[in-house]
Design an enzyme around this catalytic site. Sequence first.
Site, PDB file in Angstrom:
ATOM      1  N   TRP B 319      11.330 -13.197  -0.027  1.00  0.00           N
ATOM      2  CA  TRP B 319      10.060 -12.127  -0.528  1.00  0.00           C
ATOM      3  C   TRP B 319       8.962 -13.125  -0.630  1.00  0.00           C
ATOM      4  O   TRP B 319       7.909 -12.558  -0.423  1.00  0.00           O
ATOM      5  CB  TRP B 319      10.829 -11.962  -1.905  1.00  0.00           C
ATOM      6  CG  TRP B 319       9.855 -11.138  -2.962  1.00  0.00           C
ATOM      7  CD1 TRP B 319       9.417 -10.002  -2.821  1.00  0.00           C
ATOM      8  CD2 TRP B 319       8.841 -11.861  -3.737  1.00  0.00           C
ATOM      9  NE1 TRP B 319       8.537  -9.432  -3.636  1.00  0.00           N
ATOM     10  CE2 TRP B 319       7.949 -10.604  -4.320  1.00  0.00           C
ATOM     11  CE3 TRP B 319       8.456 -12.968  -4.206  1.00  0.00           C
ATOM     12  CZ2 TRP B 319       6.892 -11.027  -5.028  1.00  0.00           C
ATOM     13  CZ3 TRP B 319       7.177 -13.349  -4.894  1.00  0.00           C
ATOM     14  CH2 TRP B 319       6.549 -12.085  -5.528  1.00  0.00           C
ATOM     15  N   HIS B 320       9.127 -14.424  -0.921  1.00  0.00           N
ATOM     16  CA  HIS B 320       7.760 -15.482  -1.069  1.00  0.00           C
ATOM     17  C   HIS B 320       7.181 -15.377   0.211  1.00  0.00           C
ATOM     18  O   HIS B 320       5.647 -15.579   0.314  1.00  0.00           O
ATOM     19  CB  HIS B 320       8.208 -16.669  -1.485  1.00  0.00           C
ATOM     20  CG  HIS B 320       8.726 -16.708  -2.930  1.00  0.00           C
ATOM     21  ND1 HIS B 320      10.000 -16.288  -3.493  1.00  0.00           N
ATOM     22  CD2 HIS B 320       7.889 -17.041  -4.080  1.00  0.00           C
ATOM     23  CE1 HIS B 320       9.929 -16.332  -4.680  1.00  0.00           C
ATOM     24  NE2 HIS B 320       8.875 -16.698  -5.109  1.00  0.00           N
ATOM     25  N   GLY B 321       7.501 -15.393   1.383  1.00  0.00           N
ATOM     26  CA  GLY B 321       6.985 -15.581   2.621  1.00  0.00           C
ATOM     27  C   GLY B 321       7.569 -15.316   3.780  1.00  0.00           C
ATOM     28  O   GLY B 321       8.881 -15.455   3.895  1.00  0.00           O
ATOM     29  N   PHE B 482       1.353 -14.086  -1.448  1.00  0.00           N
ATOM     30  CA  PHE B 482       2.935 -13.429  -1.442  1.00  0.00           C
ATOM     31  C   PHE B 482       2.554 -12.015  -1.788  1.00  0.00           C
ATOM     32  O   PHE B 482       3.576 -11.336  -1.860  1.00  0.00           O
ATOM     33  CB  PHE B 482       3.670 -13.875  -2.573  1.00  0.00           C
ATOM     34  CG  PHE B 482       3.959 -15.525  -2.063  1.00  0.00           C
ATOM     35  CD1 PHE B 482       3.861 -15.897  -0.750  1.00  0.00           C
ATOM     36  CD2 PHE B 482       3.911 -16.375  -3.189  1.00  0.00           C
ATOM     37  CE1 PHE B 482       4.129 -17.331  -0.909  1.00  0.00           C
ATOM     38  CE2 PHE B 482       4.063 -17.796  -3.033  1.00  0.00           C
ATOM     39  CZ  PHE B 482       4.064 -18.318  -1.588  1.00  0.00           C
TER      40      PHE B 482
END
Lengths: 386, 482
Positions: B319-321, B482
């Site tokens: 999800w963060h990247g 993000f």
Amino acid sequence: MSSASTAARPSPDASRPAEPSGSSRARPWLLLLLLGFGILVVPLSLRLLNHAVVGDLPPIGYLPSLEIRRPHQPFRAETIDELRTGNPAWVFIGDSMMGTRIDPEHLGRLSSTGDELVSFLYHAATGPAWWYLAFKNQLVASGAKPRVTFIFFRDTNLTDTMFRLEGQYGRALDEVATASEPELDRLVAEHRKGDWHRTHRVIANTYQSDPATSWMEPAIRRWWVRWQDPAPGTAEAFEWNVDQIFSVDTLRYDVGADFAASDTTDSPDFHRDLPTSVLPLIMDLSRDHGLRVCFVRVQRRPVGNRPPEQSPELVRYVADLKAWLEQQGALFHDDTGDPEMTLDLYRDGDHVNDRRRYTEIFRKRLDPLFRPLDQARDALSVVEGR
Amino acid sequence: MIFHSLDFLVFVAVVVSIYWRLSHRWQNIWLLGASYVFYGWVHPWFVILMLVSTTVDYWAAQRMEDDPARKKGYLYASLGVNLGMLGVFKYYNFFIENVREVLASVGLTVSPPILELVLPAGISFYTFQALSYTVEVYWGHMKARRNAVDFALFVAFFPHLVAGPIMRATNLLVQVERPRAWNIDRARDAVLLIAWGFFKKLVVADNVGVIANRVFSHQDPSFEMLWAGVFAFGLQIYADFSAYSDIARGTARWFGFELILNFNHPYIAHSPTDFWHRWHISLSTWFRDFVYIPLGGSRVGAFQRDANLLATFLISGLWHGASWNYVLWGLYHGTLVVVTRTVGTLLRLPAKWPGPLAIVQIVLTVSAAFVGWLFFRETNPDFLRRWLVLSPAESTLMERQVGVYLFVLAATWGAPLFLDDLWALGRERGWRLVRWAESRWEAMGPASVSRALLQATAAGAMVTLILVLRSRVSLDFIYFQF
């Protein structure tokens, strides 16, 4: 008193507070105002602190439109003597785009007689304001008459006066600026006439925050080294070592170091930006003092084996720049698209990893400018005619 | 629009001053318009994407209620649009590049198109928030909403739009629908919260960020320099992200909203599990409720539970990247949680170690979290491999000194965070001094002059330090990417 008044108040979560009396209705607003008052007044303590720590503040510097009071570094007067006594055949002005490309000794060896002097007026991470001041206050002031003065730049840098003029970058200007620089300040004022900039300046002047920064920030940065060794100059020397460890040569290839070629996010427009740029000042000086200037646009990092993409606006900008410079009697050279400027020549970002190789390519491309003096007149006309 | 700009301060002042003169219905309309202006300030087309997500979720939830036989299909439509948008803007290039590399490894050369797209700020946040609504309606936890303005405001509410906290419909949407009362004492507290947020961002995060950036720009840092850089980054990301949350919460209070606490002093956590109860709480609870529990959560066997945990952390990392280092970071934290739980159970260790051992427990936990920041910060796998085998034996004396210097410098800039954490630790552990000070504070009452004076002095001191010590290198909020 406060407890009693609290007890009388309804819970903050109550949907409908009881109707308060006139004075208790006013009181919360007064407390909110008190908070605002604190925010506005407490920073005034900086004026007292500055007075206690540094006494009288230094005078406003050479760019009153931009700067707040701060101590200045000394002007590098020795450069004038070096130029005067050395009387170099070629002078190069620029930042790391030039510093990582041109090897002055190697170029001197490649010159017509093999031993002519090449001088550098160089400071990494600088912009057109620095280049203009170096040209005016060092080269012109020295009275030296090089055959050509080269000024290196990227894309729209030449007309982006504010590029690397503020904060830590601006301090580099001290070494090339005199006590008063009214022409440059006029240009800066043109760029800084918006309300936001005025607000920032009013705040900084009212609270004297910049002078406080100039002693408080180094104190924080250096406390540990000073605690380890309180001898004068130790902290500064240590910082110099740290800067060497993190010098441009040590940057990673994938970081995209020094990709910032411009501060402006607007689309390039040469004729819009020209009036507020240092270019007319440089050209006036060069004409008045009989100095021939060649502006060198370096090629930015290629993409694969292709030259970097250029937007139609940038292509038009460069064409307009070239036409204007040539009309003013200056020379213009553009590395962009040079088949020998391939990716393997580059190190990080737009920096080059092989100065000797670039210098040789440069020497070859601008050969007429490096021919012996007796051929120089014809040679220059060849370059101008390109 | 970014928080740390004069534009934002003026924007909020204008929006607030008109907002409280309006009726509840017009307040929501006004706030919705302001939120779209805020979001589209630099790239107006971002608003179109948000409108797509809002419209689809609003429609899908209503259809779920109106046509329960096909509610799964409407849920899939909502999931498809929200995750599809994320997929295109955030993960498409990552996916394509990996497919190309896999095919190249078996001798097939393909050149699928790479998209040159700007990642819309905050897309991961508002899509997850909107998704939570449709899933809650699907589960029957809440009714579908029939007021488009209220629902659109729930998705777009500008104070927390770009970097959270990720609010649930059961919380924020209810606040949107309810009339809000101006509470001047809370507004005053909010000023302090906002000032603290700005201080953390401009003074702490941006100054330690310069150290981290310097180290991670170096092609060959020594062991000490590298870990000083990791330490600086650990401070930067906490100060930066929690600053955004504080400014968001403070700003929301001026509109009568209460956003949830997103960071609860994660660097005094006593275990990896506790760390995740304190770090980015709104995201952790989102993944717990919408991924971990639907996978079976803790109601299954130990092996399956651990597998669920690892899967949840892996997805959270992604999800963060769109990069493998974030996946590694997620796996690293998942493994930490699983291993510490298992070891704790086997050795029958208490959840909180007693006496002075508590400090050891916190230091171990926080050190493990900081090691994780190396995976998070280093996006280049070649460099990451090198950093993991760096040895202090290879450092010169000067490099060691520079490493220690950078570490001390980062700790100096981070000192306000440590003091804040120390105070929180004292509160949790019932230290006498903290108990006494806080009881005095409570006794003053929210409307006392002495309390307001202290608040005014504290806010003024923070503004003073911001004016003087803010970093001259202004860095974007990390979580914007993000």
